[in-house]
Design an enzyme around this catalytic site. Structure first.
Site, PDB file in Angstrom:
ATOM      1  N   ARG A  18      43.374  41.249 -18.410  1.00 18.71           N
ATOM      2  CA  ARG A  18      43.113  39.833 -18.613  1.00 18.71           C
ATOM      3  C   ARG A  18      44.150  38.968 -17.901  1.00 18.71           C
ATOM      4  NH1 ARG A  18      42.102  40.413 -25.116  1.00 18.71           N
ATOM      5  NH2 ARG A  18      40.068  41.447 -24.989  1.00 18.71           N
ATOM      6  N   SER A  19      43.714  37.758 -17.561  1.00 15.93           N
ATOM      7  CA  SER A  19      44.571  36.766 -16.895  1.00 15.93           C
ATOM      8  C   SER A  19      45.107  37.274 -15.560  1.00 15.93           C
ATOM      9  CB  SER A  19      45.741  36.351 -17.807  1.00 15.93           C
ATOM     10  OG  SER A  19      45.268  35.830 -19.030  1.00 15.93           O
ATOM     11  N   ARG A  20      44.424  38.257 -14.985  1.00 13.99           N
ATOM     12  CA  ARG A  20      44.800  38.838 -13.705  1.00 13.99           C
ATOM     13  C   ARG A  20      46.180  39.502 -13.739  1.00 13.99           C
ATOM     14  NH1 ARG A  20      40.047  38.083 -13.404  1.00 13.99           N
ATOM     15  NH2 ARG A  20      38.882  37.439 -11.561  1.00 13.99           N
ATOM     16  N   LEU A  21      46.648  39.857 -14.925  1.00 16.45           N
ATOM     17  CA  LEU A  21      47.905  40.596 -15.051  1.00 16.45           C
ATOM     18  C   LEU A  21      47.589  42.089 -15.025  1.00 16.45           C
ATOM     19  CD1 LEU A  21      49.809  38.470 -17.723  1.00 16.45           C
ATOM     20  CD2 LEU A  21      50.055  38.440 -15.231  1.00 16.45           C
ATOM     21  N   HIS A  22      47.043  42.528 -13.896  1.00 14.98           N
ATOM     22  CA  HIS A  22      46.554  43.896 -13.767  1.00 14.98           C
ATOM     23  C   HIS A  22      47.697  44.912 -13.832  1.00 14.98           C
ATOM     24  CE1 HIS A  22      43.021  41.749 -12.598  1.00 14.98           C
ATOM     25  NE2 HIS A  22      43.492  41.410 -11.412  1.00 14.98           N
TER      26      HIS A  22
END
Length: 237
Positions: free
Chosen positions: A205-209
Site C-alpha cells: 500500500r501507498s507504493r511502499l513496496h
C-alpha cells in the site's frame, strides 16, 4: 481542422486515463526473515506459487533486456526454460537480434512479472551460451511444430510476407517428414544468465513496496544454491 481537434481530444482522454489508472495493492508484504537461505530455493518457492496460480497463463514468460551496439536498450518477452544452481536459461535463434546483442555485450536483465500475485522477480547478471548438447536435449523436448518453426524462421530478419514464411515452414516440414526426428538447427541454442543479484518485489500500500535482494558477496556470478555466496539487503521502493 475538426478532425485534428478530435484526434487530439482522443489523445488527451487516453493520457488522462493512463494518469488516473490505479491498482490498490494488498499489504501482505515480504520480510527478510521469511526468505529461504539461498536464492535458488526462494525462486523455487515463488515459482511453485506462480505455476499453481490459474490467473497466470504463462508463469515462465520473462522479459529479457539487452543492449545493442549503439548502447540502446532492447527488451522482449521470451520463455524461461531452465533454472538451476548456475542461473536461468532461455533459448533462441543464434542469429536473432537478442542473440547478437548478447554475444557482443554478454550481460542481461530478466523480469518475471507475476502481476496477479503482486510479485515480480528481477535478475541481473552475466551471460554465456550453453553447450550444444544441452541445447539439443531441450530442442528434442519441444513440440514438433516448434522444432520445424525454428528451422523455418530466420528470427529478426525481414520477410516480404507471412505467406513466404508459411511456405518456408511447409518446405521444412516436407524435408523432415514424420515420424522421423527434426534435428537441432546449427543456428539455434541457449543462453545462461548467471546472476549477480536477484530481487524479489512485492506490491504494498501507498507504493511502499517491498524489495528484498540477494546480492553476490563477491560481485561476480555465484552458485544460486550456496547460502554463503549471497547476502540479502532491502532497497527502498
Amino acid at each position: 481542422m475538426e478532425s485534428v481537434s478530435s484526434d487530439l481530444s482522443g489523445t488527451e482522454d487516453l493520457g488522462q486515463e493512463l494518469a488516473e489508472h490505479r491498482v490498490d495493492y494488498s499489504d501482505a508484504g515480504l520480510d527478510a526473515a521469511d526468505l529461504a537461505a539461498t536464492p535458488l530455493e526462494q525462486f523455487h518457492r515463488w515459482w511453485d506459487d506462480a505455476a499453481a496460480d490459474l490467473r497466470i497463463s504463462e508463469p515462465n514468460a520473462v522479459v529479457l533486456a539487452t543492449v545493442d551496439a549503439g548502447g540502446l536498450p532492447d527488451a522482449r518477452t521470451v520463455l524461461l526454460k531452465g533454472a538451476d544452481e548456475r542461473g536461468f536459461v532461455i533459448y533462441t535463434n543464434l542469429g536473432s537480434a537478442k542473440a547478437r546483442q548478447l554475444a557482443a555485450a554478454p550481460h542481461a536483465a530478466l523480469v518475471l512479472p507475476w502481476h496477479p500475485q503482486q510479485r515480480q522477480v528481477r535478475v541481473r547478471g552475466d551471460v554465456e551460451q550453453v553447450s550444444r548438447a544441452e541445447s539439443a536435449a531441450y530442442f528434442a523436448s519441444r513440440p514438433r511444430g516448434s522444432q520445424l518453426g525454428a528451422h523455418a524462421s530466420q528470427q529478426s530478419a525481414e520477410v516480404a510476407s507471412r505467406e513466404e514464411l508459411v511456405r518456408t515452414y511447409e518446405e521444412v516440414a516436407a524435408r523432415y517428414p514424420e515420424p522421423g526426428p527434426v534435428p537441432l538447427p546449427d543456428g539455434w541454442g541457449g543462453f545462461l544468465v548467471r546472476p549477480v543479484e536477484i530481487e524479489l518485489w512485492v506490491g504494498r500500500r501507498s507504493r511502499l513496496h517491498d524489495r528484498l535482494v540477494y546480492v553476490s558477496v563477491t560481485g561476480e556470478p555465484a552458485p544460486l544454491d550456496d547460502a554463503g555466496a549471497w547476502r540479502v539487503l532491502r532497497r527502498q521502493p
